[in-house]
Write an enzyme that holds these catalytic residues in place. Structure first.
Site, mmCIF file in Angstrom:
data_model
loop_
_atom_site.group_PDB
_atom_site.id
_atom_site.type_symbol
_atom_site.label_atom_id
_atom_site.label_comp_id
_atom_site.label_asym_id
_atom_site.label_seq_id
_atom_site.Cartn_x
_atom_site.Cartn_y
_atom_site.Cartn_z
ATOM 1 N N THR A 55 0.880 -1.159 0.000
ATOM 2 C CA THR A 55 0.000 0.000 0.000
ATOM 3 C C THR A 55 0.916 1.206 0.000
ATOM 4 O O THR A 55 2.124 1.076 -0.166
ATOM 5 C CB THR A 55 -0.897 -0.032 1.257
ATOM 6 O OG1 THR A 55 -1.759 1.089 1.254
ATOM 7 C CG2 THR A 55 -0.091 -0.032 2.532
ATOM 8 N N GLY B 280 -8.482 -4.617 3.885
ATOM 9 C CA GLY B 280 -7.253 -4.815 4.628
ATOM 10 C C GLY B 280 -7.207 -3.859 5.804
ATOM 11 O O GLY B 280 -8.239 -3.347 6.255
ATOM 12 N N THR C 218 2.164 -1.302 6.352
ATOM 13 C CA THR C 218 1.969 -1.858 5.021
ATOM 14 C C THR C 218 2.177 -3.362 5.098
ATOM 15 O O THR C 218 2.706 -3.887 6.077
ATOM 16 C CB THR C 218 2.959 -1.261 4.012
ATOM 17 O OG1 THR C 218 4.294 -1.655 4.375
ATOM 18 C CG2 THR C 218 2.876 0.251 3.977
ATOM 19 N N GLY D 127 -2.292 -6.903 5.806
ATOM 20 C CA GLY D 127 -3.152 -6.151 6.710
ATOM 21 C C GLY D 127 -3.912 -6.997 7.698
ATOM 22 O O GLY D 127 -4.292 -6.521 8.776
#
Length: 326
Positions: free
Chosen positions: A165, A195, A216, A219
């Protein structure tokens, strides 16, 4: 002032630093940086460059948190719009709610005139079509999409390494701290999966009194451990930012079963300190950091920590709390 982003934030961290230097607030600077990452089609885990779910649809998640008010705005499973970070910001600004998902998120995006657009780029369309042809059997293809998908989700493999992410943390000229996240989530995910990115306290948390944290990677782990809120809470209890992050890593060692993988924890404190740790990370794990007085953001390696039961140190929080009389 300080700004920090994960490795995926390369195209946006400079804009965030520039905004902070110009006197912008933390959330304005974060939003500006994240929007550039969302528009960067070379980033495979954020915005229109991201991978689709099992149905071949790109679903985006995003969040913002104002550390001075503790107000948040989050968007989950949003399709058809290019900048979920800005839509999440408007949830914070315009609604009494904190989180919108799916059809409600799309309705809100349309209501505020958010920028619509096609999210499924050619590279992702081609990769999904290849997966569909090679991994879905003939009977399932004939009945698609009215087929059970749980096993397909379990068997699906990310088309590229990592479930990432982008995360941005910043402290502005006035000392206000904010956090922002944006992601397309796990490639080939079950439709509707969220997530940690839109889950405040899991994927991100900011409190101007103590600091901020964002995660990140996988998740599911950060959700189960409440990682971002935990890091800020540990700082509230008197730990340094480094100690707080390591304590959160110790929390993750208690997770049993489920999806266990890589998570990178990013954190800042109120004094310009920071710590980034990659749990089960790879040697190339890095992050972007800018601090007041520096000309440009620079890349730094994350500390790599392997999570294994054999090597797990015992949590130290309870001893610290005893010394504090808590």
């Amino acid at each position: 002032m300080i700004a920090i982003s994960n490795n995926e934030g390369a195209s946006g961290i400079g804009a965030t630093a520039h905004k902070l230097l110009g006197g912008a607030g933390a959330l304005d600077a974060i939003e500006a940086g994240v929007r550039l990452v969302e528009a960067d089609e070379s980033v495979r885990t954020v915005g229109r460059g991201g991978w689709p779910n099992l149905l071949g649809e790109v679903e985006l998640d995003a969040s913002v948190m104002d550390g001075s008010t503790l107000r948040t705005g989050s968007i989950g499973a949003l399709s058809g719009y290019l900048h979920p970070i800005s839509i999440a910001r408007q949830v914070l600004e315009r609604l009494p709610h904190e989180l919108l998902v799916g059809e409600g998120a799309r309705r809100f995006a349309a209501e505020i005139g958010a920028e619509a657009g096609d999210l499924l780029m050619p590279h992702a369309r081609t990769a999904w079509a290849r997966w569909f042809a090679e991994e879905v059997d003939e009977a399932q293809r004939a009945a698609w999409p009215d087929v059970p998908m749980a096993e397909l989700c379990k068997q699906a493999i990310d088309p590229e390494i990592g479930r990432d992410t982008t995360v941005f943390l910043a402290q502005d000229m006035a000392g206000n701290i904010g956090a922002g996240t944006s992601t397309s989530g796990w490639g080939w995910k079950y439709p509707g999966r969220l997530g940690d990115s839109p889950i405040i306290g899991a994927g991100s948390y900011a409190d101007t009194r103590y600091g901020a944290c964002a995660c990140t990677g996988v998740g599911e782990m950060s959700i189960r451990a409440g990682t971002s809120r935990a890091v800020v809470l540990y700082m509230k209890m008197g730990m340094s930012v480094e100690e707080a992050v390591h304590e959160a890593v110790a929390d993750m060692r208690s997770l049993k079963g489920g999806l266990i993988g890589r998570v990178t924890i990013h954190a800042i404190d109120t004094a310009g300190g920071h710590k980034v740790v990659a749990v089960n990370g790879l040697p190339e794990n890095h992050y972007w950091l800018w601090r007041e007085g520096e000309a440009e953001p620079a890349s730094h390696p994350a500390e790599i920590i392997a999570v294994s039961e054999d090597a797990a140190p015992k949590p130290t929080a309870h001893r610290r709390y005893e010394r504090m009389g808590l």
